[in-house]
Design a protein around this motif. Sequence first.
Motif, mmCIF file in Angstrom:
data_model
loop_
_atom_site.group_PDB
_atom_site.id
_atom_site.type_symbol
_atom_site.label_atom_id
_atom_site.label_comp_id
_atom_site.label_asym_id
_atom_site.label_seq_id
_atom_site.Cartn_x
_atom_site.Cartn_y
_atom_site.Cartn_z
ATOM 1 N N GLY A 4 15.108 -37.106 -1.106
ATOM 2 C CA GLY A 4 15.621 -37.022 -2.475
ATOM 3 C C GLY A 4 16.217 -35.689 -2.848
ATOM 4 N N THR A 5 15.780 -35.166 -3.988
ATOM 5 C CA THR A 5 16.433 -34.005 -4.569
ATOM 6 C C THR A 5 15.962 -32.684 -3.977
ATOM 7 N N GLY A 6 14.830 -32.696 -3.301
ATOM 8 C CA GLY A 6 14.443 -31.520 -2.524
ATOM 9 C C GLY A 6 13.816 -30.374 -3.301
ATOM 10 N N SER A 7 13.260 -30.645 -4.483
ATOM 11 C CA SER A 7 12.645 -29.523 -5.220
ATOM 12 C C SER A 7 11.399 -29.012 -4.498
ATOM 13 N N ASN A 8 10.662 -29.898 -3.873
ATOM 14 C CA ASN A 8 9.495 -29.449 -3.093
ATOM 15 C C ASN A 8 9.931 -28.673 -1.852
ATOM 16 N N ALA A 81 7.916 -34.204 1.917
ATOM 17 C CA ALA A 81 8.216 -33.556 0.636
ATOM 18 C C ALA A 81 9.186 -34.461 -0.124
ATOM 19 N N GLY A 82 8.637 -35.586 -0.592
ATOM 20 C CA GLY A 82 9.500 -36.576 -1.232
ATOM 21 C C GLY A 82 10.149 -37.491 -0.211
ATOM 22 N N PHE A 83 9.415 -37.842 0.839
ATOM 23 C CA PHE A 83 9.922 -38.782 1.848
ATOM 24 C C PHE A 83 9.423 -40.170 1.459
ATOM 25 N N MET A 84 10.348 -41.137 1.331
ATOM 26 C CA MET A 84 10.009 -42.384 0.645
ATOM 27 C C MET A 84 9.885 -43.595 1.571
ATOM 28 N N THR A 102 2.931 -35.433 -0.288
ATOM 29 C CA THR A 102 2.651 -35.178 -1.697
ATOM 30 C C THR A 102 3.063 -36.388 -2.520
ATOM 31 N N HIS A 103 2.210 -36.715 -3.499
ATOM 32 C CA HIS A 103 2.418 -37.934 -4.289
ATOM 33 C C HIS A 103 2.249 -37.600 -5.769
ATOM 34 N N ALA A 113 5.833 -46.198 -4.359
ATOM 35 C CA ALA A 113 7.100 -45.524 -4.648
ATOM 36 C C ALA A 113 7.270 -45.176 -6.118
ATOM 37 N N ASP A 139 -0.259 -44.325 0.936
ATOM 38 C CA ASP A 139 -0.896 -43.254 0.157
ATOM 39 C C ASP A 139 -2.419 -43.376 0.151
ATOM 40 N N HIS A 161 7.382 -36.930 -14.934
ATOM 41 C CA HIS A 161 7.613 -36.564 -13.527
ATOM 42 C C HIS A 161 8.035 -35.090 -13.418
ATOM 43 N N LYS A 165 6.100 -32.374 -11.319
ATOM 44 C CA LYS A 165 6.761 -31.674 -10.216
ATOM 45 C C LYS A 165 6.561 -30.153 -10.283
ATOM 46 N N GLU A 168 3.204 -29.779 -8.829
ATOM 47 C CA GLU A 168 3.191 -30.367 -7.487
ATOM 48 C C GLU A 168 3.748 -29.400 -6.454
HETATM 49 C C1 GAR Z 1 7.974 -35.828 -5.641
HETATM 50 O O1 GAR Z 1 7.479 -35.921 -6.963
HETATM 51 C C2 GAR Z 1 7.044 -36.552 -4.681
HETATM 52 O O2 GAR Z 1 5.708 -36.541 -5.069
HETATM 53 C C3 GAR Z 1 7.574 -37.960 -4.756
HETATM 54 O O3 GAR Z 1 8.959 -37.803 -4.761
HETATM 55 C C4 GAR Z 1 9.281 -36.592 -5.469
HETATM 56 C C5 GAR Z 1 10.268 -35.838 -4.626
HETATM 57 O O4 GAR Z 1 10.868 -34.800 -5.348
HETATM 58 N N1 GAR Z 1 7.093 -38.716 -3.633
HETATM 59 C C6 GAR Z 1 6.624 -39.951 -3.733
HETATM 60 O O5 GAR Z 1 6.668 -40.605 -4.767
HETATM 61 C C7 GAR Z 1 6.064 -40.520 -2.453
HETATM 62 N N2 GAR Z 1 5.347 -41.734 -2.708
HETATM 63 P P1 GAR Z 1 11.815 -33.751 -4.611
HETATM 64 O O6 GAR Z 1 12.786 -34.532 -3.715
HETATM 65 O O7 GAR Z 1 12.529 -33.058 -5.737
HETATM 66 O O8 GAR Z 1 10.954 -32.826 -3.812
#
Ligand code: GAR
Length: 194
Positions: A4-8, A81-84, A102-103, A113, A139, A161, A165, A168
């Motif tokens: 996803g957006t990669g903030s983690n 790190a946000g792997f779905m 991380t969840h 999800a 999870d 969220h 985050k 998180e």
């Molecule tokens: C995070 O909040 C992570 O916990 C969540 O996706 C987001 C990714 O954010 N993951 C899940 O829901 C996994 N079941 P990011 O791409 O900005 O790091």
Amino acid sequence: MVSGTGSNLRALLEAHDDPAYGARVVGVVSDRPGIRALEIAREAGIPTAVVALRDFEDRAAWDRATAEAVGVFAPDLVVLAGFMKLFGPDFLARWGGRIVNTHPALLPSFPGAHGVRDALAYGVKVSGCTVIVVDEGVDSGPIVAQVAVPVEADDDEESLHERIKLVERALLVDVVGRIAREGMTVDGRQVRLG
Ligand code: GAR
């Protein structure tokens, strides 16, 4: 590993610039091309790989290819790190016990999800985030660390969220650094850092 957006991921990359942190991001693997998280990795000079499910005959082949792609970077620890996507037996046989995720909810409540959406729909007044050791379930692995976040009366999925985050990414950075510096022991459902 990112979807996803990669903030983690960004938070981990900021932390790893300090040699005292103890961990370094050696590579980033995604199941989706074109995502912001891959750009963040490239901007930081970190090698990336994309293993998209649609490029494989079936899920088992994707799982094997993903395990191989991670292996190229020879990591000590795999951080979701946000792997779905869920892993299959091949990935877990190779990397199991060395994967943390991380969840955005207080597990074992609201796995899957849509952890934030499901917690809001249930009407909880406190949610949060959880770092787990990944097992074969959704999870369901042993809990490494959690932080609670209060739900505000006017929260929607996005606002809650975003607040989750913030804590998180601090939690994930802390846990990954501690695992690197002090080690992690998993005994059944009990996880000990250091
Ligand atoms: C995070 O909040 C992570 O916990 C969540 O996706 C987001 C990714 O954010 N993951 C899940 O829901 C996994 N079941 P990011 O791409 O900005 O790091």
